[in-house]
Design a protein around this motif. Structure first.
Motif, PDB file in Angstrom:
ATOM      1  N   UNK A  52     -27.682  17.153  40.312  1.00  0.00           N
ATOM      2  CA  UNK A  52     -26.462  16.398  40.608  1.00  0.00           C
ATOM      3  C   UNK A  52     -25.814  16.891  41.903  1.00  0.00           C
ATOM      4  N   UNK A  53     -25.774  18.197  42.102  1.00  0.00           N
ATOM      5  CA  UNK A  53     -25.200  18.747  43.334  1.00  0.00           C
ATOM      6  C   UNK A  53     -25.991  18.268  44.547  1.00  0.00           C
ATOM      7  N   UNK A  54     -27.306  18.270  44.429  1.00  0.00           N
ATOM      8  CA  UNK A  54     -28.163  17.783  45.512  1.00  0.00           C
ATOM      9  C   UNK A  54     -28.001  16.264  45.694  1.00  0.00           C
ATOM     10  N   UNK A  55     -28.023  15.546  44.586  1.00  0.00           N
ATOM     11  CA  UNK A  55     -27.900  14.083  44.649  1.00  0.00           C
ATOM     12  C   UNK A  55     -26.576  13.616  45.232  1.00  0.00           C
ATOM     13  N   UNK A  56     -25.552  14.439  45.117  1.00  0.00           N
ATOM     14  CA  UNK A  56     -24.234  14.098  45.662  1.00  0.00           C
ATOM     15  C   UNK A  56     -23.960  14.811  46.983  1.00  0.00           C
ATOM     16  N   UNK A  57     -25.032  15.295  47.609  1.00  0.00           N
ATOM     17  CA  UNK A  57     -24.962  15.916  48.936  1.00  0.00           C
ATOM     18  C   UNK A  57     -24.030  17.120  49.004  1.00  0.00           C
ATOM     19  N   UNK A  58     -23.918  17.853  47.896  1.00  0.00           N
ATOM     20  CA  UNK A  58     -23.108  19.068  47.903  1.00  0.00           C
ATOM     21  C   UNK A  58     -23.951  20.281  48.272  1.00  0.00           C
ATOM     22  N   UNK A  59     -25.273  20.158  48.109  1.00  0.00           N
ATOM     23  CA  UNK A  59     -26.202  21.183  48.572  1.00  0.00           C
ATOM     24  C   UNK A  59     -27.384  20.485  49.244  1.00  0.00           C
ATOM     25  N   UNK A  60     -28.037  21.186  50.153  1.00  0.00           N
ATOM     26  CA  UNK A  60     -29.194  20.621  50.868  1.00  0.00           C
ATOM     27  C   UNK A  60     -30.449  20.730  50.001  1.00  0.00           C
ATOM     28  N   UNK A  61     -31.517  20.102  50.454  1.00  0.00           N
ATOM     29  CA  UNK A  61     -32.792  20.171  49.735  1.00  0.00           C
ATOM     30  C   UNK A  61     -33.284  21.617  49.683  1.00  0.00           C
ATOM     31  N   UNK A  62     -33.134  22.341  50.770  1.00  0.00           N
ATOM     32  CA  UNK A  62     -33.552  23.739  50.801  1.00  0.00           C
ATOM     33  C   UNK A  62     -32.721  24.562  49.822  1.00  0.00           C
ATOM     34  N   UNK A  63     -31.428  24.375  49.826  1.00  0.00           N
ATOM     35  CA  UNK A  63     -30.556  25.095  48.896  1.00  0.00           C
ATOM     36  C   UNK A  63     -30.922  24.759  47.454  1.00  0.00           C
ATOM     37  N   UNK A  64     -31.220  23.492  47.197  1.00  0.00           N
ATOM     38  CA  UNK A  64     -31.632  23.065  45.848  1.00  0.00           C
ATOM     39  C   UNK A  64     -32.853  23.858  45.400  1.00  0.00           C
ATOM     40  N   UNK A  65     -33.882  23.906  46.248  1.00  0.00           N
ATOM     41  CA  UNK A  65     -35.118  24.611  45.892  1.00  0.00           C
ATOM     42  C   UNK A  65     -34.860  26.104  45.671  1.00  0.00           C
ATOM     43  N   UNK A  66     -34.045  26.709  46.541  1.00  0.00           N
ATOM     44  CA  UNK A  66     -33.723  28.131  46.385  1.00  0.00           C
ATOM     45  C   UNK A  66     -32.994  28.393  45.074  1.00  0.00           C
ATOM     46  N   UNK A  67     -32.013  27.555  44.763  1.00  0.00           N
ATOM     47  CA  UNK A  67     -31.230  27.747  43.547  1.00  0.00           C
ATOM     48  C   UNK A  67     -32.063  27.513  42.293  1.00  0.00           C
ATOM     49  N   UNK A  68     -32.955  26.543  42.320  1.00  0.00           N
ATOM     50  CA  UNK A  68     -33.843  26.318  41.173  1.00  0.00           C
ATOM     51  C   UNK A  68     -34.664  27.577  40.919  1.00  0.00           C
ATOM     52  N   UNK A  69     -35.128  28.191  41.991  1.00  0.00           N
ATOM     53  CA  UNK A  69     -35.901  29.428  41.860  1.00  0.00           C
ATOM     54  C   UNK A  69     -35.057  30.542  41.248  1.00  0.00           C
ATOM     55  N   UNK A  70     -33.822  30.667  41.711  1.00  0.00           N
ATOM     56  CA  UNK A  70     -32.940  31.725  41.209  1.00  0.00           C
ATOM     57  C   UNK A  70     -32.640  31.541  39.725  1.00  0.00           C
ATOM     58  N   UNK A  71     -32.419  30.301  39.287  1.00  0.00           N
ATOM     59  CA  UNK A  71     -32.057  30.032  37.901  1.00  0.00           C
ATOM     60  C   UNK A  71     -33.262  29.968  36.958  1.00  0.00           C
ATOM     61  N   UNK A  72     -34.469  30.055  37.489  1.00  0.00           N
ATOM     62  CA  UNK A  72     -35.689  29.990  36.695  1.00  0.00           C
ATOM     63  C   UNK A  72     -35.770  31.186  35.741  1.00  0.00           C
TER      64      UNK A  72
END
Length: 155
Positions: free
Chosen positions: A104-124
């Motif tokens: 949702x944060x990515x879809x609403x342009x609150x984070x970039x695609x790169x930030x999305x991928x980094x955060x997904x990794x962190x929360x894994x």
């Protein structure tokens, strides 16, 4: 031949309507008749695929004139979304809930695609495996992220 399961088909149908309107009001039994399935299948789809974490709010009224209303959260400002998410995140946050919020944060342009991928990794989960209470840690991390994003919005 369409290899999607019934839940995917019902979800797609509802999302198509929600793309045209910001809300839909349905009756469980009518939807079950439309898709030739049991009403509990409709409940399952709504309860698992139309959650607040995924950008939807569900309201229902039971009884003879009962309905289920699904509202697509319309973000007037990103702070509205951040505030709503902060309110619904409890002390535990599963990996799938964290992923849905990040989408949702990515879809609403609150984070970039790169930030999305980094955060997904962190929360894994595999990256948090040394922690005793993964969901609590994940919840605290998400709250910190949302607070930081809200702070940046105000700057």
């Amino acid at each position: 031949m369409d290899n999607r399961n019934m839940s995917d088909i019902i979800e797609s149908y509802l999302k198509e309507i929600l793309d045209q309107k910001n809300q839909i009001e349905i009756r469980r039994s009518e939807m079950a008749d439309l898709f030739n399935c049991v009403p509990s299948q409709i409940n399952y789809v709504i309860n698992t695929r139309f959650t607040i974490h995924k950008g939807y709010k569900v309201e229902s009224k039971r009884g003879g004139g009962g309905y289920i209303r699904i509202l697509k959260i319309n973000l007037l400002t990103s702070n509205d979304y951040l505030e709503t998410m902060s309110e619904v995140i409890e002390s535990d946050l599963t990996e799938s809930e964290a992923h849905a919020i990040l989408e949702q944060l990515y879809g609403n342009n609150l984070i970039s695609a790169r930030e999305f991928r980094l955060l997904v990794t962190i929360f894994d989960t595999k990256n948090l495996s040394t922690c005793e209470d993964l969901n609590k840690l994940r919840s605290q991390m998400m709250m910190g992220l949302l607070e930081r994003l809200a702070y940046e919005e105000l700057e």
